[in-house]
Enzyme design. Structure first.
Site, PDB file in Angstrom:
ATOM      1  N   LYS A 110      -8.086  20.032  31.129  1.00  0.00           N
ATOM      2  CA  LYS A 110      -7.286  20.318  29.928  1.00  0.00           C
ATOM      3  C   LYS A 110      -5.797  20.207  30.232  1.00  0.00           C
ATOM      4  O   LYS A 110      -5.033  19.659  29.441  1.00  0.00           O
ATOM      5  CB  LYS A 110      -7.646  21.696  29.352  1.00  0.00           C
ATOM      6  CG  LYS A 110      -8.984  21.669  28.630  1.00  0.00           C
ATOM      7  CD  LYS A 110      -9.485  23.050  28.258  1.00  0.00           C
ATOM      8  CE  LYS A 110     -10.905  22.970  27.713  1.00  0.00           C
ATOM      9  NZ  LYS A 110     -11.574  24.286  27.722  1.00  0.00           N
ATOM     10  N   LYS A 189     -18.322  10.062  28.588  1.00  0.00           N
ATOM     11  CA  LYS A 189     -19.016  11.183  27.957  1.00  0.00           C
ATOM     12  C   LYS A 189     -18.561  11.298  26.502  1.00  0.00           C
ATOM     13  O   LYS A 189     -17.363  11.220  26.221  1.00  0.00           O
ATOM     14  CB  LYS A 189     -18.658  12.472  28.711  1.00  0.00           C
ATOM     15  CG  LYS A 189     -19.229  13.710  28.071  1.00  0.00           C
ATOM     16  CD  LYS A 189     -18.516  14.980  28.491  1.00  0.00           C
ATOM     17  CE  LYS A 189     -18.806  16.061  27.458  1.00  0.00           C
ATOM     18  NZ  LYS A 189     -17.962  17.192  27.431  1.00  0.00           N
ATOM     19  N   LYS A 192     -15.118  15.133  21.710  1.00  0.00           N
ATOM     20  CA  LYS A 192     -14.068  14.988  20.699  1.00  0.00           C
ATOM     21  C   LYS A 192     -12.714  14.777  21.356  1.00  0.00           C
ATOM     22  O   LYS A 192     -11.833  14.171  20.781  1.00  0.00           O
ATOM     23  CB  LYS A 192     -14.063  16.135  19.702  1.00  0.00           C
ATOM     24  CG  LYS A 192     -14.049  17.479  20.309  1.00  0.00           C
ATOM     25  CD  LYS A 192     -14.231  18.533  19.244  1.00  0.00           C
ATOM     26  CE  LYS A 192     -14.465  19.895  19.851  1.00  0.00           C
ATOM     27  NZ  LYS A 192     -15.725  20.018  20.592  1.00  0.00           N
TER      28      LYS A 192
HETATM   29  P1  ADP Z   1     -16.566  18.337  23.324  1.00  0.00           P
HETATM   30  O1  ADP Z   1     -16.742  17.734  24.703  1.00  0.00           O
HETATM   31  O2  ADP Z   1     -16.718  17.328  22.255  1.00  0.00           O
HETATM   32  O3  ADP Z   1     -15.278  19.117  23.233  1.00  0.00           O
HETATM   33  P2  ADP Z   1     -17.781  20.902  23.500  1.00  0.00           P
HETATM   34  O4  ADP Z   1     -17.099  21.080  24.815  1.00  0.00           O
HETATM   35  O5  ADP Z   1     -17.349  21.724  22.348  1.00  0.00           O
HETATM   36  O6  ADP Z   1     -17.735  19.350  23.127  1.00  0.00           O
HETATM   37  O7  ADP Z   1     -19.340  21.089  23.754  1.00  0.00           O
HETATM   38  C1  ADP Z   1     -20.248  21.915  23.023  1.00  0.00           C
HETATM   39  C2  ADP Z   1     -21.613  21.857  23.686  1.00  0.00           C
HETATM   40  O8  ADP Z   1     -22.151  20.525  23.619  1.00  0.00           O
HETATM   41  C3  ADP Z   1     -21.596  22.206  25.189  1.00  0.00           C
HETATM   42  O9  ADP Z   1     -22.787  22.868  25.568  1.00  0.00           O
HETATM   43  C4  ADP Z   1     -21.492  20.865  25.828  1.00  0.00           C
HETATM   44  O10 ADP Z   1     -21.908  20.875  27.158  1.00  0.00           O
HETATM   45  C5  ADP Z   1     -22.369  20.017  24.929  1.00  0.00           C
HETATM   46  N1  ADP Z   1     -21.919  18.627  24.967  1.00  0.00           N
HETATM   47  C6  ADP Z   1     -20.775  18.141  24.466  1.00  0.00           C
HETATM   48  N2  ADP Z   1     -20.670  16.815  24.664  1.00  0.00           N
HETATM   49  C7  ADP Z   1     -21.790  16.449  25.323  1.00  0.00           C
HETATM   50  C8  ADP Z   1     -22.285  15.206  25.815  1.00  0.00           C
HETATM   51  N3  ADP Z   1     -21.609  14.077  25.655  1.00  0.00           N
HETATM   52  N4  ADP Z   1     -23.468  15.202  26.439  1.00  0.00           N
HETATM   53  C9  ADP Z   1     -24.172  16.348  26.598  1.00  0.00           C
HETATM   54  N5  ADP Z   1     -23.771  17.544  26.140  1.00  0.00           N
HETATM   55  C10 ADP Z   1     -22.606  17.617  25.529  1.00  0.00           C
END
Ligand code: ADP
Ligand code: TRP
Length: 320
Positions: A110, A189, A192
């Site tokens: 971050k 990956k 967002k």
């Molecule tokens: P982002 O990466 O979009 O900010 P978050 O960190 O809010 O998403 O993730 C919310 C949940 O979804 C977490 O448990 C995270 O590990 C899972 N997650 C997010 N993106 C992925 C991905 N590309 N593959 C697998 N799990 C994911």
């Protein structure tokens, strides 16, 4: 067996969130006790817009219910409806080594992306540990990027138990290995933060346009293709059952099947699998009072557990 996970209301849920976090927990909601919460306090480390937070909180709850979370089986609640979590976070923070937090990839990532280094961002894993330990969770289903935070939780719990006496169970991260990291439109990956997501409930036209833009290699249509090297296949198999996946694999290997065909098939299977969810979401959105009632009932159940754990932790440190 207690299973718990949190999802941040920090934007539209995407396929990565659904397959990485939501689906695994919805699939197992009837086994043991399941807790799912909207992680508003975590979202506040990056979302500083009250209306956006409110809206996203409602959306996460709607999304979970639409995708099949049954509030009679699982406990669905808002993190901010259980204030006990903050007191526990403090009790945990006094035994959390700085070095443990400094090593967290998520924090370092971050900062590298230009977010200002706030205390909230730094202490994020301690609050997450409090979320998990407050409910004496056995398993925490998360995407691979969150695994380290669950390991940090174990370290903090062990340190607390060692210092003050046994209060917490050590949780296990649960990562669905087949879908460990859902790739985004660009192959990184799906996240967002990378702007490479496909929303779960996006306008189908937009979804189609995004799918059509996925980059593929220049293998000619007639030639056999390697499904395992193709992002379109990786996304297709998320929605497909075993037979559908195998049939698609054969299409690739046989040749004469272009990436355009595969993209069309991906869009179709997405539409077909999401249709019932879309309908349910619209029905729920028309009755916000029912969603609110489910969240309040969830918070009450969660709080009963939270109060017990907090009382034990307070006793252990000498605050009773
Ligand atoms: P982002 O990466 O979009 O900010 P978050 O960190 O809010 O998403 O993730 C919310 C949940 O979804 C977490 O448990 C995270 O590990 C899972 N997650 C997010 N993106 C992925 C991905 N590309 N593959 C697998 N799990 C994911
Ligand atoms: N940090 C998690 C994420 O970004 C969300 C979260 C907060 C969480 N508290 C949690 C996940 C407790 C599992 C358990 O995805």
């Amino acid at each position: 067996m207690r299973i718990l996970t949190g999802v941040q209301p920090s934007g539209q849920l995407h396929w990565g969130n659904y397959f990485g976090a939501m689906k695994p927990i919805i699939d197992t909601q009837a086994q043991g006790e399941t807790f799912v919460f909207v992680a508003q306090y975590h979202a506040l480390t990056t979302v500083h817009d009250a209306a956006a937070l409110r809206q996203a909180t409602r959306d996460v709850a709607l999304d979970f219910l639409a995708c099949g979370l049954d509030p009679a089986k699982a406990c669905l609640f808002r993190q901010a409806d259980v204030p006990e979590v903050h007191e526990l976070a403090w009790l945990l923070s006094v035994v959390t080594p700085m070095g443990l937090l400094e090593r967290c990839h998520s924090y370092k990532d971050k900062l590298a992306r230009g977010l200002p280094a706030s205390h909230g961002l730094f202490a994020y894993p301690v609050l997450m540990a409090a979320d998990i330990l407050l409910y004496q969770s056995d398993e925490v289903p998360v995407g691979r990027d969150q695994k380290q935070h669950v390991e940090v939780t174990r370290d903090i719990a062990a340190k607390f138990n060692q210092t003050f006496g046994e209060v917490f169970k050590l949780p296990q991260p649960r990562i669905a290995e087949t879908v460990a990291v859902i790739p985004g439109l660009d192959g990184q990956k799906m996240s967002k933060s990378y702007g490479n997501t496909i929303g779960l409930f996006d306008d189908p036209k937009e979804v189609k346009a995004k799918i059509m833009r996925i980059a593929t290699d220049s293998t000619p249509l007639e030639a056999p293709k390697d499904p395992d090297a193709c992002r379109v296949f990786a996304l297709y198999r998320l929605f497909a059952d075993e037979a559908e996946t195998e049939a698609m694999r054969q299409n690739y290997l046989r040749g004469g099947y272009g990436y355009g065909h595969a993209k069309k098939a991906l869009f179709e299977i997405y539409q077909r699998k999401m249709a019932p969810f879309r309908e349910r979401r619209a029905a729920l959105a028309a009755h916000p009072e029912e969603v609110e009632a489910a969240l309040r009932a969830g918070a009450e159940r969660a709080r009963a557990v939270a109060r017990q754990t907090l009382a034990a932790a307070r006793r252990a440190v000498g605050l009773d």
